[in-house]
Design a protein around this motif. Sequence first.
Motif, PDB file in Angstrom:
ATOM      1  N   TRP A  58       8.046  12.930   5.995  1.00  0.00           N
ATOM      2  CA  TRP A  58       9.417  13.797   5.600  1.00  0.00           C
ATOM      3  C   TRP A  58      10.590  13.027   5.252  1.00  0.00           C
ATOM      4  O   TRP A  58      11.214  13.427   4.340  1.00  0.00           O
ATOM      5  N   TYR A  59      11.069  11.932   5.789  1.00  0.00           N
ATOM      6  CA  TYR A  59      11.915  11.006   5.057  1.00  0.00           C
ATOM      7  C   TYR A  59      11.617  10.786   3.590  1.00  0.00           C
ATOM      8  O   TYR A  59      12.484  11.155   2.660  1.00  0.00           O
ATOM      9  N   ASN A  60      10.476  10.293   3.013  1.00  0.00           N
ATOM     10  CA  ASN A  60      10.088  10.144   1.755  1.00  0.00           C
ATOM     11  C   ASN A  60      10.482  11.285   1.107  1.00  0.00           C
ATOM     12  O   ASN A  60      10.810  11.440   0.000  1.00  0.00           O
ATOM     13  N   GLY A  61      10.040  12.712   1.430  1.00  0.00           N
ATOM     14  CA  GLY A  61      10.283  14.058   0.984  1.00  0.00           C
ATOM     15  C   GLY A  61      11.817  14.149   0.864  1.00  0.00           C
ATOM     16  O   GLY A  61      12.255  14.246  -0.478  1.00  0.00           O
ATOM     17  N   GLN A  62      12.466  13.688   1.594  1.00  0.00           N
ATOM     18  CA  GLN A  62      14.143  13.905   1.425  1.00  0.00           C
ATOM     19  C   GLN A  62      14.627  13.213   0.413  1.00  0.00           C
ATOM     20  O   GLN A  62      15.446  13.600  -0.377  1.00  0.00           O
ATOM     21  N   TYR A  63      14.275  11.762   0.375  1.00  0.00           N
ATOM     22  CA  TYR A  63      14.408  10.860  -0.491  1.00  0.00           C
ATOM     23  C   TYR A  63      14.035  11.224  -1.965  1.00  0.00           C
ATOM     24  O   TYR A  63      14.516  11.162  -3.314  1.00  0.00           O
ATOM     25  N   ILE A  64      12.960  11.995  -2.101  1.00  0.00           N
ATOM     26  CA  ILE A  64      12.167  12.382  -3.344  1.00  0.00           C
ATOM     27  C   ILE A  64      13.319  13.533  -3.866  1.00  0.00           C
ATOM     28  O   ILE A  64      13.724  13.632  -4.961  1.00  0.00           O
ATOM     29  N   ARG A  65      13.696  14.494  -3.249  1.00  0.00           N
ATOM     30  CA  ARG A  65      14.409  15.670  -3.495  1.00  0.00           C
ATOM     31  C   ARG A  65      15.782  15.198  -3.877  1.00  0.00           C
ATOM     32  O   ARG A  65      16.628  16.025  -4.890  1.00  0.00           O
ATOM     33  N   LYS A  66      16.269  13.896  -3.390  1.00  0.00           N
ATOM     34  CA  LYS A  66      17.622  13.444  -4.024  1.00  0.00           C
ATOM     35  C   LYS A  66      17.473  12.838  -5.284  1.00  0.00           C
ATOM     36  O   LYS A  66      18.606  12.483  -5.945  1.00  0.00           O
ATOM     37  N   GLU A 103       0.773  -1.273  -0.048  1.00  0.00           N
ATOM     38  CA  GLU A 103      -0.103   0.084   0.061  1.00  0.00           C
ATOM     39  C   GLU A 103       0.838   1.345  -0.066  1.00  0.00           C
ATOM     40  O   GLU A 103       0.533   2.096  -0.620  1.00  0.00           O
ATOM     41  N   TYR A 104       1.943   1.120   0.552  1.00  0.00           N
ATOM     42  CA  TYR A 104       2.731   2.466   0.497  1.00  0.00           C
ATOM     43  C   TYR A 104       3.530   2.455  -0.790  1.00  0.00           C
ATOM     44  O   TYR A 104       3.752   3.742  -1.225  1.00  0.00           O
ATOM     45  N   ARG A 105       3.684   1.265  -1.186  1.00  0.00           N
ATOM     46  CA  ARG A 105       4.307   1.289  -2.686  1.00  0.00           C
ATOM     47  C   ARG A 105       3.217   1.983  -3.576  1.00  0.00           C
ATOM     48  O   ARG A 105       3.759   2.808  -4.497  1.00  0.00           O
ATOM     49  N   ALA A 106       2.268   1.541  -3.392  1.00  0.00           N
ATOM     50  CA  ALA A 106       1.058   2.096  -4.468  1.00  0.00           C
ATOM     51  C   ALA A 106       0.924   3.882  -4.295  1.00  0.00           C
ATOM     52  O   ALA A 106       0.804   4.403  -5.198  1.00  0.00           O
ATOM     53  N   GLN A 107       1.350   4.257  -3.011  1.00  0.00           N
ATOM     54  CA  GLN A 107       1.211   5.445  -2.709  1.00  0.00           C
ATOM     55  C   GLN A 107       2.331   6.201  -3.259  1.00  0.00           C
ATOM     56  O   GLN A 107       2.464   7.751  -2.974  1.00  0.00           O
ATOM     57  N   GLY A 108       3.315   5.974  -3.444  1.00  0.00           N
ATOM     58  CA  GLY A 108       4.598   6.400  -3.880  1.00  0.00           C
ATOM     59  C   GLY A 108       5.469   6.866  -2.654  1.00  0.00           C
ATOM     60  O   GLY A 108       6.183   7.855  -2.845  1.00  0.00           O
ATOM     61  N   TYR A 109       5.573   6.016  -1.929  1.00  0.00           N
ATOM     62  CA  TYR A 109       6.806   5.854  -0.985  1.00  0.00           C
ATOM     63  C   TYR A 109       7.982   5.134  -1.685  1.00  0.00           C
ATOM     64  O   TYR A 109       7.625   4.280  -2.408  1.00  0.00           O
ATOM     65  N   LEU A 110       8.990   5.548  -1.430  1.00  0.00           N
ATOM     66  CA  LEU A 110      10.270   4.759  -2.057  1.00  0.00           C
ATOM     67  C   LEU A 110      10.851   4.084  -0.694  1.00  0.00           C
ATOM     68  O   LEU A 110      11.030   4.259   0.423  1.00  0.00           O
ATOM     69  N   PRO A 111      11.396   2.876  -1.423  1.00  0.00           N
ATOM     70  CA  PRO A 111      11.992   1.946  -0.572  1.00  0.00           C
ATOM     71  C   PRO A 111      13.081   2.382   0.415  1.00  0.00           C
ATOM     72  O   PRO A 111      13.197   1.947   1.682  1.00  0.00           O
ATOM     73  N   GLU A 112      14.032   3.262   0.000  1.00  0.00           N
ATOM     74  CA  GLU A 112      15.060   3.782   0.563  1.00  0.00           C
ATOM     75  C   GLU A 112      14.357   4.544   2.045  1.00  0.00           C
ATOM     76  O   GLU A 112      15.162   4.549   3.062  1.00  0.00           O
ATOM     77  N   ALA A 113      13.370   5.318   1.529  1.00  0.00           N
ATOM     78  CA  ALA A 113      12.698   6.356   2.771  1.00  0.00           C
ATOM     79  C   ALA A 113      12.149   5.359   3.850  1.00  0.00           C
ATOM     80  O   ALA A 113      12.316   5.622   4.984  1.00  0.00           O
ATOM     81  N   ILE A 114      11.510   4.307   3.220  1.00  0.00           N
ATOM     82  CA  ILE A 114      10.840   3.144   4.162  1.00  0.00           C
ATOM     83  C   ILE A 114      11.890   2.535   5.304  1.00  0.00           C
ATOM     84  O   ILE A 114      11.539   2.475   6.464  1.00  0.00           O
ATOM     85  N   LEU A 115      13.088   2.134   4.628  1.00  0.00           N
ATOM     86  CA  LEU A 115      14.200   1.345   5.359  1.00  0.00           C
ATOM     87  C   LEU A 115      14.694   2.554   6.456  1.00  0.00           C
ATOM     88  O   LEU A 115      14.604   2.097   7.554  1.00  0.00           O
ATOM     89  N   ASN A 116      14.828   3.834   5.821  1.00  0.00           N
ATOM     90  CA  ASN A 116      15.580   4.790   6.798  1.00  0.00           C
ATOM     91  C   ASN A 116      14.573   5.109   7.808  1.00  0.00           C
ATOM     92  O   ASN A 116      15.151   4.916   9.052  1.00  0.00           O
ATOM     93  N   PHE A 117      13.449   5.296   7.477  1.00  0.00           N
ATOM     94  CA  PHE A 117      12.593   5.424   8.619  1.00  0.00           C
ATOM     95  C   PHE A 117      12.200   4.159   9.754  1.00  0.00           C
ATOM     96  O   PHE A 117      12.434   4.690  10.924  1.00  0.00           O
ATOM     97  N   ILE A 118      12.025   3.160   9.095  1.00  0.00           N
ATOM     98  CA  ILE A 118      11.952   1.967   9.901  1.00  0.00           C
ATOM     99  C   ILE A 118      13.272   1.669  10.884  1.00  0.00           C
ATOM    100  O   ILE A 118      12.951   1.317  11.912  1.00  0.00           O
ATOM    101  N   ALA A 119      14.249   1.916  10.364  1.00  0.00           N
ATOM    102  CA  ALA A 119      15.466   1.533  10.934  1.00  0.00           C
ATOM    103  C   ALA A 119      15.302   2.472  12.530  1.00  0.00           C
ATOM    104  O   ALA A 119      15.690   1.789  13.353  1.00  0.00           O
ATOM    105  N   PHE A 120      14.874   3.685  12.360  1.00  0.00           N
ATOM    106  CA  PHE A 120      15.059   4.497  13.466  1.00  0.00           C
ATOM    107  C   PHE A 120      13.694   4.239  14.386  1.00  0.00           C
ATOM    108  O   PHE A 120      13.553   5.138  15.522  1.00  0.00           O
ATOM    109  N   ILE A 121      12.852   3.263  14.327  1.00  0.00           N
ATOM    110  CA  ILE A 121      12.069   2.945  15.256  1.00  0.00           C
ATOM    111  C   ILE A 121      12.540   1.904  16.162  1.00  0.00           C
ATOM    112  O   ILE A 121      12.774   0.689  15.997  1.00  0.00           O
ATOM    113  N   GLY A 122      12.731   2.598  17.204  1.00  0.00           N
ATOM    114  CA  GLY A 122      13.372   1.827  18.503  1.00  0.00           C
ATOM    115  C   GLY A 122      14.905   1.563  18.342  1.00  0.00           C
ATOM    116  O   GLY A 122      15.361   0.749  19.028  1.00  0.00           O
TER     117      GLY A 122
END
Length: 434
Positions: A272-280, A215-234
């Motif tokens: 926020w993360y996703n935006g950062q990766y889109i800008r890159k 579902e995230y993929r379909a909405q246009g989240y980038l895998p790099e952003a998801i990983l970066n975001f997830i890594a920082f949970i806990g």
Amino acid sequence: MADTAKHKVVTRFAPSPTGLFHIGSVRTALFNYLYARQNEGKFILRIEDTDKARSKMEFEEDIKGGLKWLGLESDEFYRQSERTEIYKKYLQKLLDEGKAYLDDKAIRLKNPNKKVIFNDIIRGEIAMQTDDVGDFVIAKNLDEALFHFTVVVDDFEMGVTHIIRGEDHIPNTPRHILLQEALGFNTPNYAHLPLILGTDRSKLSKRHGALSVNEYRAQGYLPEAILNFIAFIGWNPGGEREIFSKEDLVKEFSLEKIQKGGGIFNIERLNWYNGQYIRKMDTGKLAEDLLTYMPESWQSKAKESSEYWKKIVSVEKDRISKLSDIKDGIDYFFEEPEYNKEKLSWKGSSLDKTKQHLQAIVNMLKVLPEGELSPEQIKQAVWDYVEKEGRGEVLWPFRLSLTGRDKSPDPFTVSSILGKQKTIQRLEHAIAKI
Ligand code: GLU
């Protein structure tokens, strides 16, 4: 803890295919992946489909597809439903040794009813009594081993050195250790990850914006952003830095820096993360990827004039936080804007005055050279007038005639993309409207 220098690290992600690949499980997969890669070890994907009624191939496909898209490729793949013979061998062994027995309906482990102590890498020493679980069931019969048993046998057979999994499995661990002892296996290292909670600290759910990976993929989240975001949970490497590529995470990751308390899932952070990766992203690549998120009529226009499309993308690149956002703010680049004339005048100003400003801009633009104009050129041409009459007074109707929107990029940027002709045409249309 085992001496990782001597023993090759082997981790595994062991999902049960009973539901879609959920964002919460991504963290378990990611941490296992990172730890294996960091130690030049092996990362195994194991589908735990012993629950025949609830396991479905479509869920397995969803998990595999999600892992692939995220770039968490595994070195080995197993499916428990294909390992019946292996489990049978070990079940028979326990029966032969009198460590397990068959009662009416199931095979049960003879519980020595002892206190089990293990050292969790994240939580430290954990001691638990095992009396309460009694002689627990480990298989329905020789051909149908159940969860606790298959996990223990597989972790041994696959040489798993580190079991990194959710904290919800802590209550299962004593049973696994009893089984390891009965089977004569060493106990691997355990690291139980803290729960993931919503921003209100309740159990993570859809309500918090937590969805399946697809579902995230379909909405246009980038895998790099998801990983970066997830890594920082806990987990947190310490320091201010927030942007970590997968390769950076492999370097920086450490089990010891995982927090004990629940990690918070905050969708704003993901955006926020996703935006950062889109800008890159490379603008050309982004322009291509964005196409599928737009209505078809816009898509064909964008394909027809790719330079025009790229200019739009280079502006929107800084404004969107997921790819599907693109369709929400750029209608005026593909269609004539619609608005009520009353909207054209700046706070409290009159329509007559507004008309005068628009006409003045038209006149100033008309004398500019034909061909491409930069935002700066346009700004320069009108700036003295803008300063004299007031920014809001002039720029608001200028921008609104072009976009019809309360919010959009500034009128210089928009008119530079639209081009001189189209800009003048829209301004004249606004004047006519008044
Ligand atoms: N199959 C279990 C699950 O999906 C994981 C078991 C484990 O990691 O040991 O929760």
